[in-house]
Design a protein around this motif. Structure first.
Motif, PDB file in Angstrom:
ATOM      1  N   SER A 188      26.217 -29.499  16.038  1.00 20.70           N
ATOM      2  CA  SER A 188      26.944 -30.891  15.341  1.00 20.70           C
ATOM      3  C   SER A 188      27.150 -31.954  16.707  1.00 20.70           C
ATOM      4  CB  SER A 188      28.176 -30.510  14.973  1.00 20.70           C
ATOM      5  OG  SER A 188      29.226 -29.891  15.878  1.00 20.70           O
ATOM      6  N   ASP A 189      27.277 -33.150  16.317  1.00 19.83           N
ATOM      7  CA  ASP A 189      27.258 -34.117  17.165  1.00 19.83           C
ATOM      8  C   ASP A 189      28.879 -34.715  17.062  1.00 19.83           C
ATOM      9  OD1 ASP A 189      26.948 -36.238  18.753  1.00 19.83           O
ATOM     10  OD2 ASP A 189      25.664 -37.438  17.179  1.00 19.83           O
ATOM     11  N   VAL A 190      29.268 -34.462  18.389  1.00 16.08           N
ATOM     12  CA  VAL A 190      30.676 -35.146  18.426  1.00 16.08           C
ATOM     13  C   VAL A 190      30.899 -36.221  19.362  1.00 16.08           C
ATOM     14  CG1 VAL A 190      31.626 -32.668  18.013  1.00 16.08           C
ATOM     15  CG2 VAL A 190      30.969 -33.211  20.267  1.00 16.08           C
ATOM     16  N   SER A 191      29.693 -36.852  19.729  1.00 19.77           N
ATOM     17  CA  SER A 191      29.729 -37.865  20.484  1.00 19.77           C
ATOM     18  C   SER A 191      30.440 -39.143  20.541  1.00 19.77           C
ATOM     19  CB  SER A 191      28.091 -38.372  20.867  1.00 19.77           C
ATOM     20  OG  SER A 191      27.471 -38.885  19.721  1.00 19.77           O
ATOM     21  N   SER A 192      30.688 -39.324  19.127  1.00 23.52           N
ATOM     22  CA  SER A 192      31.778 -40.619  18.906  1.00 23.52           C
ATOM     23  C   SER A 192      33.009 -39.884  18.891  1.00 23.52           C
ATOM     24  CB  SER A 192      31.354 -40.929  17.206  1.00 23.52           C
ATOM     25  OG  SER A 192      31.504 -39.790  16.407  1.00 23.52           O
ATOM     26  N   ALA A 193      33.543 -38.658  18.971  1.00 26.12           N
ATOM     27  CA  ALA A 193      34.897 -38.551  19.099  1.00 26.12           C
ATOM     28  C   ALA A 193      35.709 -38.880  20.170  1.00 26.12           C
ATOM     29  CB  ALA A 193      34.844 -36.623  18.866  1.00 26.12           C
ATOM     30  N   THR A 194      36.732 -39.265  20.125  1.00 22.84           N
ATOM     31  CA  THR A 194      37.749 -40.102  21.180  1.00 22.84           C
ATOM     32  C   THR A 194      37.660 -38.845  22.307  1.00 22.84           C
ATOM     33  OG1 THR A 194      38.750 -41.242  19.710  1.00 22.84           O
ATOM     34  CG2 THR A 194      39.797 -41.132  21.724  1.00 22.84           C
ATOM     35  N   ARG A 197      34.974 -38.666  24.613  1.00 22.34           N
ATOM     36  CA  ARG A 197      34.490 -39.628  25.373  1.00 22.34           C
ATOM     37  C   ARG A 197      35.785 -39.720  26.538  1.00 22.34           C
ATOM     38  NH1 ARG A 197      33.878 -42.532  20.552  1.00 22.34           N
ATOM     39  NH2 ARG A 197      35.890 -43.665  20.856  1.00 22.34           N
ATOM     40  N   ASN A 198      36.930 -39.384  26.198  1.00 18.17           N
ATOM     41  CA  ASN A 198      38.080 -39.423  27.287  1.00 18.17           C
ATOM     42  C   ASN A 198      37.583 -38.065  27.988  1.00 18.17           C
ATOM     43  OD1 ASN A 198      39.266 -41.522  25.803  1.00 18.17           O
ATOM     44  ND2 ASN A 198      40.682 -40.373  24.811  1.00 18.17           N
ATOM     45  N   ALA A 199      37.186 -37.070  27.765  1.00 14.45           N
ATOM     46  CA  ALA A 199      36.987 -35.848  28.623  1.00 14.45           C
ATOM     47  C   ALA A 199      35.809 -36.334  29.531  1.00 14.45           C
ATOM     48  CB  ALA A 199      36.591 -34.699  27.879  1.00 14.45           C
ATOM     49  N   MET A 200      35.054 -37.078  29.272  1.00 12.65           N
ATOM     50  CA  MET A 200      33.824 -37.335  30.067  1.00 12.65           C
ATOM     51  C   MET A 200      34.197 -38.337  31.208  1.00 12.65           C
ATOM     52  SD  MET A 200      31.009 -35.480  29.337  1.00 12.65           S
ATOM     53  CE  MET A 200      29.575 -36.265  30.116  1.00 12.65           C
ATOM     54  N   ALA A 201      35.058 -39.087  30.710  1.00 12.49           N
ATOM     55  CA  ALA A 201      35.798 -40.296  31.614  1.00 12.49           C
ATOM     56  C   ALA A 201      36.688 -39.611  32.686  1.00 12.49           C
ATOM     57  CB  ALA A 201      36.251 -41.191  30.785  1.00 12.49           C
ATOM     58  N   THR A 202      37.128 -38.340  32.645  1.00 11.66           N
ATOM     59  CA  THR A 202      37.991 -37.912  33.412  1.00 11.66           C
ATOM     60  C   THR A 202      37.375 -37.819  34.963  1.00 11.66           C
ATOM     61  OG1 THR A 202      37.513 -35.561  33.059  1.00 11.66           O
ATOM     62  CG2 THR A 202      39.307 -36.185  31.797  1.00 11.66           C
ATOM     63  N   LYS A 234      28.997 -26.592  39.165  1.00  8.83           N
ATOM     64  CA  LYS A 234      29.087 -25.435  39.902  1.00  8.83           C
ATOM     65  C   LYS A 234      30.937 -25.215  39.641  1.00  8.83           C
ATOM     66  CE  LYS A 234      25.839 -25.704  43.543  1.00  8.83           C
ATOM     67  NZ  LYS A 234      25.096 -26.860  42.681  1.00  8.83           N
ATOM     68  N   GLY A 235      31.381 -25.786  38.728  1.00  8.53           N
ATOM     69  CA  GLY A 235      32.678 -25.278  38.195  1.00  8.53           C
ATOM     70  C   GLY A 235      33.826 -26.280  39.309  1.00  8.53           C
ATOM     71  N   GLU A 236      33.234 -26.910  40.203  1.00 12.57           N
ATOM     72  CA  GLU A 236      34.357 -27.650  41.212  1.00 12.57           C
ATOM     73  C   GLU A 236      35.032 -28.697  40.337  1.00 12.57           C
ATOM     74  OE1 GLU A 236      34.674 -26.784  44.089  1.00 12.57           O
ATOM     75  OE2 GLU A 236      32.939 -25.329  44.363  1.00 12.57           O
ATOM     76  N   THR A 237      36.204 -29.001  41.049  1.00 13.40           N
ATOM     77  CA  THR A 237      37.359 -29.833  40.382  1.00 13.40           C
ATOM     78  C   THR A 237      36.955 -31.177  40.678  1.00 13.40           C
ATOM     79  OG1 THR A 237      38.705 -29.504  41.996  1.00 13.40           O
ATOM     80  CG2 THR A 237      38.933 -28.217  39.925  1.00 13.40           C
ATOM     81  N   HIS A 238      36.531 -31.540  41.915  1.00 15.19           N
ATOM     82  CA  HIS A 238      36.547 -33.139  42.322  1.00 15.19           C
ATOM     83  C   HIS A 238      35.087 -33.538  42.436  1.00 15.19           C
ATOM     84  CE1 HIS A 238      40.802 -33.269  42.875  1.00 15.19           C
ATOM     85  NE2 HIS A 238      40.836 -32.025  43.384  1.00 15.19           N
ATOM     86  N   VAL A 239      34.353 -33.394  41.609  1.00 17.54           N
ATOM     87  CA  VAL A 239      32.757 -33.871  41.465  1.00 17.54           C
ATOM     88  C   VAL A 239      32.603 -34.557  40.109  1.00 17.54           C
ATOM     89  CG1 VAL A 239      31.985 -32.160  42.823  1.00 17.54           C
ATOM     90  CG2 VAL A 239      31.958 -31.723  40.452  1.00 17.54           C
ATOM     91  N   GLU A 240      31.632 -35.211  40.068  1.00 19.68           N
ATOM     92  CA  GLU A 240      31.259 -35.988  38.920  1.00 19.68           C
ATOM     93  C   GLU A 240      31.109 -34.947  37.476  1.00 19.68           C
ATOM     94  OE1 GLU A 240      31.785 -39.248  37.975  1.00 19.68           O
ATOM     95  OE2 GLU A 240      32.638 -39.462  40.228  1.00 19.68           O
ATOM     96  N   PRO A 241      31.597 -35.487  36.393  1.00 23.25           N
ATOM     97  CA  PRO A 241      31.395 -34.513  35.124  1.00 23.25           C
ATOM     98  C   PRO A 241      29.950 -34.607  34.475  1.00 23.25           C
ATOM     99  CG  PRO A 241      32.662 -36.062  34.492  1.00 23.25           C
ATOM    100  CD  PRO A 241      32.444 -36.284  35.891  1.00 23.25           C
ATOM    101  N   PRO A 242      29.069 -33.711  34.630  1.00 22.29           N
ATOM    102  CA  PRO A 242      27.772 -33.855  34.246  1.00 22.29           C
ATOM    103  C   PRO A 242      27.928 -33.516  32.607  1.00 22.29           C
ATOM    104  CG  PRO A 242      27.918 -31.724  35.576  1.00 22.29           C
ATOM    105  CD  PRO A 242      29.113 -32.597  35.629  1.00 22.29           C
ATOM    106  N   HIS A 243      28.573 -32.626  32.439  1.00 18.87           N
ATOM    107  CA  HIS A 243      28.896 -31.791  30.880  1.00 18.87           C
ATOM    108  C   HIS A 243      30.406 -31.844  30.499  1.00 18.87           C
ATOM    109  CE1 HIS A 243      24.539 -30.776  31.369  1.00 18.87           C
ATOM    110  NE2 HIS A 243      24.888 -30.454  32.811  1.00 18.87           N
ATOM    111  N   VAL A 244      30.555 -31.390  29.119  1.00 18.23           N
ATOM    112  CA  VAL A 244      31.948 -31.244  28.844  1.00 18.23           C
ATOM    113  C   VAL A 244      31.868 -29.963  27.821  1.00 18.23           C
ATOM    114  CG1 VAL A 244      31.776 -32.646  26.770  1.00 18.23           C
ATOM    115  CG2 VAL A 244      34.059 -32.328  27.959  1.00 18.23           C
TER     116      VAL A 244
END
Length: 244
Positions: A188-194, A197-202, A234-244
């Motif tokens: 399913s497509d959840v790209s429009s879910a708030t 989008r907020n998770a990808m912006a962390t 690589k599961g690192e906490t302080h890098v850009e988020p490629p995925h959610v």
């Protein structure tokens, strides 16, 4: 409850006292009648009954005094009983209010702790190796199977969740923990879910997104509170988020 027992005892004490005072007053009325009759008989007896008449007079005075004491006692008992009942009612109200306050505070604390634990869960699982590997290789079927298996294992231990998902950068659900229960979720497509989008912006792995409770079509329209965070390289906490 203890405070209700206090009110009941105060009422019973008041009623018992009134009854006893009524009995005393009744006896004293009878005594006054007897004293009056004794004085009449003493008067008829003349000089020989004079001493008895004095005794009858004193008995009348004593009974009158006892009646006055009983009446005063009744007033005092009524006043004190009313004060006890008022204090008991106030104490009962205050105790109930305090209990309700304590219960409300405990409920709020439980909710707060539960919500905090959910945010901890989602940030922790975002570092799980199987989920990280799938996020880096979303088309790999073996990694998808492994990730689904890991999510299913987590769900068997955590009963508060309807389902757990891994979503790629485009908002497509690529793994879930309960495909048999919610078959509409996978793909399913959840790209429009708030929350997506907020998770990808962390900005780092200590942040997370949470959505208000709403029905989710992929979860059979069940009311759902959604928690999400980014799966980072690589599961690192302080890098850009490629995925959610």
């Amino acid at each position: 409850m203890q405070d209700d027992n206090i009110l009941k005892l105060a009422y019973e004490l008041s009623e018992t006292t009134r009854n006893k005072v009524d009995l005393i007053e009744k006896i004293m009325r009878q005594t006054q009648i007897l004293a009056l009759n004794a004085r009449i008989e003493a008067a008829r007896a003349g000089v020989s009954g004079a001493g008895f008449g004095v005794v009858a007079q004193e008995i009348s005075h004593v009974s009158t005094r006892i009646n006055q004491i009983a009446a005063d006692f009744r007033v005092d008992v009524d006043q004190y009983a009313a004060q006890i009942q008022e204090a008991g009612t106030r104490m009962s109200s205050e105790l109930r209010g305090q209990r309700f306050t304590d219960l409300s505070r405990n409920v709020v604390e439980l909710i707060d702790r539960n919500l905090f634990e959910r945010s901890c869960d989602v940030r922790w699982w975002a570092t799980e190796s199987a989920l990280v590997a799938l996020a880096e290789n979303p088309e790999d079927q073996d990694l998808q199977s492994l990730a689904c298996s890991r999510l299913a294992t987590i769900l068997r231990s955590y009963t508060v969740y309807l389902d757990l998902w891994v979503v790629d950068q485009n908002g497509k659900v690529i793994a879930q923990g309960r495909p048999e229960t919610y078959p509409k979720a996978l793909g399913s497509d959840v790209s429009s879910a708030t929350w997506f989008r907020n998770a990808m912006a962390t900005r780092h792995g200590d942040q997370f997104a949470v959505a208000d409770i709403e029905t989710n079509p992929s979860l059979d329209d069940a009311p759902t509170a959604t928690y999400a965070t980014a799966i980072r390289d690589k599961g690192e906490t302080h890098v850009e988020p490629p995925h959610v």
